[in-house]
Design a protein around this motif. Sequence first.
Motif, short mmCIF file in Angstrom:
data_model
loop_
_atom_site.label_atom_id
_atom_site.label_comp_id
_atom_site.label_asym_id
_atom_site.label_seq_id
_atom_site.Cartn_x
_atom_site.Cartn_y
_atom_site.Cartn_z
N LEU A 135 0.80 -1.23 0.00
CA LEU A 135 0.00 0.00 0.00
C LEU A 135 0.83 1.28 0.00
CD1 LEU A 135 -3.15 -0.65 2.25
CD2 LEU A 135 -3.08 -0.05 -0.18
N PRO A 136 1.92 1.37 0.79
CA PRO A 136 2.71 2.61 0.75
C PRO A 136 3.18 2.97 -0.66
CG PRO A 136 3.37 1.28 2.61
CD PRO A 136 2.42 0.45 1.81
N ALA A 137 3.63 1.96 -1.41
CA ALA A 137 4.07 2.23 -2.78
C ALA A 137 2.89 2.61 -3.66
CB ALA A 137 4.77 0.99 -3.35
N ALA A 138 1.72 1.94 -3.45
CA ALA A 138 0.55 2.26 -4.26
C ALA A 138 0.07 3.69 -3.99
CB ALA A 138 -0.57 1.26 -3.95
N LEU A 139 0.22 4.16 -2.76
CA LEU A 139 -0.16 5.53 -2.43
C LEU A 139 0.92 6.53 -2.85
CD1 LEU A 139 -1.65 4.97 1.15
CD2 LEU A 139 -2.91 5.68 -0.88
N ALA A 140 2.19 6.10 -2.73
CA ALA A 140 3.30 7.01 -3.06
C ALA A 140 3.32 7.36 -4.54
CB ALA A 140 4.62 6.38 -2.65
N GLY A 141 2.86 6.42 -5.39
CA GLY A 141 2.87 6.71 -6.83
C GLY A 141 2.02 7.90 -7.19
N PRO A 142 0.70 7.90 -6.91
CA PRO A 142 -0.14 9.05 -7.25
C PRO A 142 0.28 10.33 -6.52
CG PRO A 142 -1.50 7.12 -6.87
CD PRO A 142 -0.12 6.76 -6.44
N VAL A 143 0.60 10.20 -5.21
CA VAL A 143 0.98 11.40 -4.44
C VAL A 143 2.28 11.99 -4.99
CG1 VAL A 143 1.71 12.23 -2.17
CG2 VAL A 143 -0.23 10.66 -2.36
N GLY A 144 3.26 11.12 -5.25
CA GLY A 144 4.53 11.61 -5.80
C GLY A 144 4.36 12.21 -7.18
N ALA A 145 3.47 11.64 -7.99
CA ALA A 145 3.24 12.17 -9.33
C ALA A 145 2.60 13.55 -9.28
CB ALA A 145 2.36 11.21 -10.13
N VAL A 146 1.65 13.75 -8.33
CA VAL A 146 1.04 15.08 -8.18
C VAL A 146 2.09 16.09 -7.72
CG1 VAL A 146 -0.66 16.41 -6.88
CG2 VAL A 146 -1.26 14.15 -7.75
N ALA A 147 2.96 15.66 -6.79
CA ALA A 147 4.03 16.56 -6.34
C ALA A 147 4.96 16.90 -7.49
CB ALA A 147 4.79 15.91 -5.19
N ALA A 148 5.27 15.91 -8.33
CA ALA A 148 6.15 16.17 -9.48
C ALA A 148 5.49 17.13 -10.46
CB ALA A 148 6.50 14.85 -10.17
N LEU A 149 4.16 17.00 -10.66
CA LEU A 149 3.44 17.95 -11.51
C LEU A 149 3.55 19.37 -10.96
CD1 LEU A 149 0.16 15.99 -12.43
CD2 LEU A 149 2.00 16.65 -13.99
N VAL A 286 -4.94 4.93 -10.52
CA VAL A 286 -5.70 4.46 -9.36
C VAL A 286 -6.13 3.01 -9.51
CG1 VAL A 286 -6.54 6.73 -8.71
CG2 VAL A 286 -7.82 5.36 -10.37
N GLY A 287 -5.96 2.46 -10.72
CA GLY A 287 -6.32 1.05 -10.89
C GLY A 287 -5.52 0.16 -9.94
N VAL A 288 -4.22 0.48 -9.80
CA VAL A 288 -3.39 -0.28 -8.88
C VAL A 288 -3.91 -0.12 -7.46
CG1 VAL A 288 -1.07 -0.54 -7.91
CG2 VAL A 288 -1.37 -0.09 -10.36
N LEU A 289 -4.25 1.12 -7.11
CA LEU A 289 -4.75 1.39 -5.76
C LEU A 289 -6.10 0.70 -5.54
CD1 LEU A 289 -4.08 2.86 -3.17
CD2 LEU A 289 -5.26 4.87 -4.06
N VAL A 290 -6.95 0.73 -6.55
CA VAL A 290 -8.25 0.04 -6.45
C VAL A 290 -8.04 -1.46 -6.23
CG1 VAL A 290 -10.29 -0.65 -7.76
CG2 VAL A 290 -9.58 1.74 -7.75
N GLY A 291 -7.12 -2.04 -7.00
CA GLY A 291 -6.84 -3.47 -6.84
C GLY A 291 -6.31 -3.79 -5.45
N GLN A 292 -5.39 -2.96 -4.96
CA GLN A 292 -4.84 -3.19 -3.63
C GLN A 292 -5.93 -3.07 -2.56
OE1 GLN A 292 -1.96 -4.27 -2.98
NE2 GLN A 292 -0.61 -3.75 -4.66
N LEU A 293 -6.76 -2.07 -2.70
CA LEU A 293 -7.83 -1.85 -1.73
C LEU A 293 -8.84 -2.99 -1.76
CD1 LEU A 293 -8.97 0.05 0.40
CD2 LEU A 293 -10.22 1.24 -1.41
N SER A 294 -9.19 -3.45 -2.96
CA SER A 294 -10.12 -4.58 -3.07
C SER A 294 -9.53 -5.83 -2.43
CB SER A 294 -10.44 -4.86 -4.54
OG SER A 294 -11.06 -3.75 -5.14
N GLY A 295 -8.25 -6.07 -2.69
CA GLY A 295 -7.60 -7.23 -2.09
C GLY A 295 -7.57 -7.16 -0.58
N LEU A 296 -7.34 -5.95 -0.05
CA LEU A 296 -7.31 -5.79 1.40
C LEU A 296 -8.69 -6.02 2.00
CD1 LEU A 296 -5.57 -5.13 3.83
CD2 LEU A 296 -6.08 -2.71 3.48
N VAL A 297 -9.73 -5.55 1.32
CA VAL A 297 -11.09 -5.77 1.82
C VAL A 297 -11.42 -7.26 1.82
CG1 VAL A 297 -13.52 -5.39 1.30
CG2 VAL A 297 -11.92 -3.48 1.17
N ARG A 298 -11.07 -7.96 0.75
CA ARG A 298 -11.33 -9.40 0.70
C ARG A 298 -10.56 -10.13 1.79
NH1 ARG A 298 -10.84 -8.44 -4.90
NH2 ARG A 298 -8.70 -9.26 -4.89
#
Length: 578
Positions: A135-149, A286-298
């Motif tokens: 999860l940290p990497a899945a969250l770091a990707g979008p957050v880091g990309a917004v910071a880079a923008l 967010v597809g990666v994040l959605v997949g990670q979140l779905s897996g965690l819920v299951r």
Amino acid sequence: MDRTTGELLGAATRHSGSRCAALALVGVASTGAALLLPAALGRALDLLLTHSPATRWVLCCAGLALLLTLLDACETVLGGTLDARSTAFLRRRVTGHVLAVGPRATARFGAGDLVARVVGSAAQAGTAPHTRAALPAALAGPVGAVAALAVVDPWLAAVFLTGAPVLTLLLRSLARDTSACVADYQRAQGRIAAALTEAVGGARTIRAAGTAARDTARILRPLPDLSRAGRRMWQVQGRAAAQATAVAPLLHLGVVAVAGLLLTRHRLSPGDVLAASRYAVLATGVGVLVGQLSGLVRARTAAARLGEVLTEPAPPHGDRRLPHQGPGRLELRGVTARRGGRTVLDGVDLVVPGGTTLALVGRSGAGKSLLAALAGRLTDPDDGEVLLDGVPLPALPRAELRAAIAQAFDRPALLGTTIEDTVSLGRASPARVREAARAACADEFVRRLPDGYATPCAHAPYSGGEAQRLGLARAFAHGGRLLILDDALSSLDTITERQVTRSVFGRATAATRLVVAHRASTAARADTVAWLDGGRVRAVGTHDQLWLRAGYRAVFGPAEEAGAGARPEAEAGPEARR
């Protein structure tokens, strides 16, 4: 339940803490390399367009790509081993708890449902540590990309952030809906597994009755519920993915359009536009994040099913010791036991002097097997207490309790790899195993097997009576000061039963013996008989004394009543009863 689920997943994560930390570090490093690559590509493009030396930046891009490949391979290996270790940990913990709880676990959940939880739910819950670490990497990707923008130009980040609330709502809705769907799906799986296990156990009955089609329909009856829950689960995930992918291209298009506008105003270079485009893709991933979140819920839903098993309390054990060289005196004081809302045993008081034999006699449903289970502490009474040599059974350590009590049942589970394993259970020597088998009249047929005592249990063709004899041999090999036989002679023929009862009631053992008896000949050999009727001890005495009562004789049925009044001379004397 939530607390139990959290504790269970926390324990699984701590069990492989180093691997979780390594996976999280590898994931973050991979995300960092992915965030550096667009900047390096943009810089290389600008240099190439101006015909400046760009070899160093091209090599940097190649190095980052190679690093991403290596890190991805490491993630795959670490993730696979982490899933396997976590699943094995959960299965060991739940299986150990089920065995500690004993028959009460099967009575509450059913054998099939327990198997489904230990196998399927544990495998699903075992992915939770992996998902948490990723999860940290899945969250770091979008957050880091917004910071880079924002670093490229603040307007690019502002454009992207306009769609952030929509993505947040999508993720929240996904977590809520997925949890309900997965719970329904796993419950339907449990019902099918329970019915299938029951049918496998009764396969001969089903075949003899010719009800295979009806039982197949019964097993598959929850299948429509399973199908609906499965379709609903995929619909929820598919809808979330479709909504996310619908929003993502709009955000990406907005970022690229603004970047192009800034390019025309000479506020960005072509390399900056390339980098911004790549960062917009990463930010909308967010597809990666959605997949990670779905897996965690299951995984959490599956862990909740395991947590239900763990909430069934295991019987406590104390630290008192049995008296050295105790005679094995068994005592029940005011024992009351209820099952299914019905009082099966009601205020039973009973004493079995050390070294003697007590036969439990009564009609079906009188509570004989339950009393035997209480005496062996396979279950605990609702009221009252059971004592062995003056010590309440719950006050004994588990190891001492099990070493003191040997038990045999009507349908013994033949555990172990070989016949010798199933008799010894790792406690008895080979010589002791063979001695016990001879006492149970099992030695002769075991020696006829292809490999004798080394024959694998799965390849040993034995009848119900031979299985009972192996169960008796296991109880004899166990030793201890109390021997409990719960209908363990029911499948033996008359001749074999007479031979075995000489071992059970003879002077070969000094253990106290508690025998659930269905035959008058068995009860006649006991020192004392306890007649159970309506959940109470109606009378205690010798078989001869109780035989004078018509109600006692009726317990054994007309055939026994007609032929058991006059016993053979060999069975009549006190020596035979001993």
